[in-house]
Design an enzyme around this catalytic site. Sequence first.
Site, PDB file in Angstrom:
ATOM      1  N   ASP A  38     -62.751 -36.579   0.855  1.00  0.00           N
ATOM      2  CA  ASP A  38     -62.036 -36.884  -0.385  1.00  0.00           C
ATOM      3  C   ASP A  38     -61.831 -38.392  -0.467  1.00  0.00           C
ATOM      4  OD1 ASP A  38     -60.318 -35.012  -2.511  1.00  0.00           O
ATOM      5  OD2 ASP A  38     -59.670 -37.100  -2.398  1.00  0.00           O
ATOM      6  N   ASP A  73     -66.877 -42.370  -0.794  1.00  0.00           N
ATOM      7  CA  ASP A  73     -67.257 -42.205  -2.192  1.00  0.00           C
ATOM      8  C   ASP A  73     -68.632 -41.557  -2.184  1.00  0.00           C
ATOM      9  OD1 ASP A  73     -68.193 -42.450  -4.772  1.00  0.00           O
ATOM     10  OD2 ASP A  73     -67.988 -44.633  -4.871  1.00  0.00           O
ATOM     11  N   ASN A 100     -68.403 -30.676  -4.579  1.00  0.00           N
ATOM     12  CA  ASN A 100     -67.311 -30.338  -5.484  1.00  0.00           C
ATOM     13  C   ASN A 100     -66.672 -31.559  -6.140  1.00  0.00           C
ATOM     14  OD1 ASN A 100     -64.850 -28.542  -6.358  1.00  0.00           O
ATOM     15  ND2 ASN A 100     -63.958 -30.203  -5.128  1.00  0.00           N
ATOM     16  N   TYR A 171     -68.664 -35.040 -19.460  1.00  0.00           N
ATOM     17  CA  TYR A 171     -68.493 -34.052 -18.393  1.00  0.00           C
ATOM     18  C   TYR A 171     -69.498 -32.912 -18.549  1.00  0.00           C
ATOM     19  CZ  TYR A 171     -66.003 -30.481 -15.611  1.00  0.00           C
ATOM     20  OH  TYR A 171     -65.656 -29.502 -14.713  1.00  0.00           O
ATOM     21  N   LYS A 175     -72.374 -31.797 -15.854  1.00  0.00           N
ATOM     22  CA  LYS A 175     -72.393 -30.457 -15.278  1.00  0.00           C
ATOM     23  C   LYS A 175     -73.666 -29.697 -15.632  1.00  0.00           C
ATOM     24  CE  LYS A 175     -68.551 -30.417 -12.954  1.00  0.00           C
ATOM     25  NZ  LYS A 175     -68.628 -30.455 -11.476  1.00  0.00           N
ATOM     26  N   THR A 205     -56.256 -26.500 -12.391  1.00  0.00           N
ATOM     27  CA  THR A 205     -56.289 -27.670 -11.521  1.00  0.00           C
ATOM     28  C   THR A 205     -55.806 -28.897 -12.296  1.00  0.00           C
ATOM     29  OG1 THR A 205     -58.536 -28.359 -12.120  1.00  0.00           O
ATOM     30  CG2 THR A 205     -58.333 -26.712 -10.361  1.00  0.00           C
TER      31      THR A 205
END
Length: 293
Positions: A38, A73, A100, A171, A175, A205
Amino acid sequence: MTGLLDGRIAIVTGAGRGIGRAHALELARHGAKVVVNDFGVSLAGEGTGESPAEQVVAEIVAAGGEAVANAADVADFAAAEALVRQAVETYGGLDILVNNAGFVRDRMLVNTSEEEWDAVIRVHLKGHFATLRHAGAYWRAESKAGRQRDARVVNTSSGAGLQGSIGQGTYSAAKAGIAGLTLVAAAEMARYGVTVNAIAPVAKTRMTEGAFDTSAMALPEDNSPVVAWLASEDARDITGRVIEIDGPKMTVENGWAHGPSADAGARWVAGDVGPALRKLLAEAPEPEPVYGA
């Protein structure tokens, strides 16, 4: 620990919070050794100075599992290579890559800046490519050396990428690109013992709470059992698939496929295109509506 993933070595990116955190905990619960990645950024991809990966590692270790943290990163090509190398050097190999990591900067297309477009495409699409490329190179080398691993990749697409989503053009494009990349990687990497699938998760989320009414949405951890099974040796015959998960509902996405067609026998005359195309569209199923339309 259930044993489904005993002895298997996994990387989960964007695993400090939300869905990624749930994946890391679930894989560890089933016996995997996990590199918890992360970068520690905000919802918009800005640095926060936090170390959420360390917190997830602590949870895994406290539960009796094995994990190490990584703050790379993933869209940095060299950092992604180092992430793969960390898994190999720490645990002796790599069997599972769960891509993810991502963030959102939602805007209508006419309000989207170049910087916002580049940032979102970079972390989602390049972030998937960079880790997949370096993990794939490792698996190819292992296969050529006679040590082929029963490896798994689980990418993260979205209903926004598959059906589109108003206010999320950038986005959605990223995706959709991930879904396409999944198909190509599955075809190219099968010879090395690697399966490549993607999920389209639905969950409450940080990324969804600002964009939708999330009161009835599934929890992040509701997606993770599907990821755990796809990461297992039992899933070796499943590849090139995109699976939507919405709480207890699991759906295999069909994606683009050839529909009705017409052959003019020669180059089309512009005036003939309209009637022919309208006839084909009348025969084809209606596309699913764009989210928010």
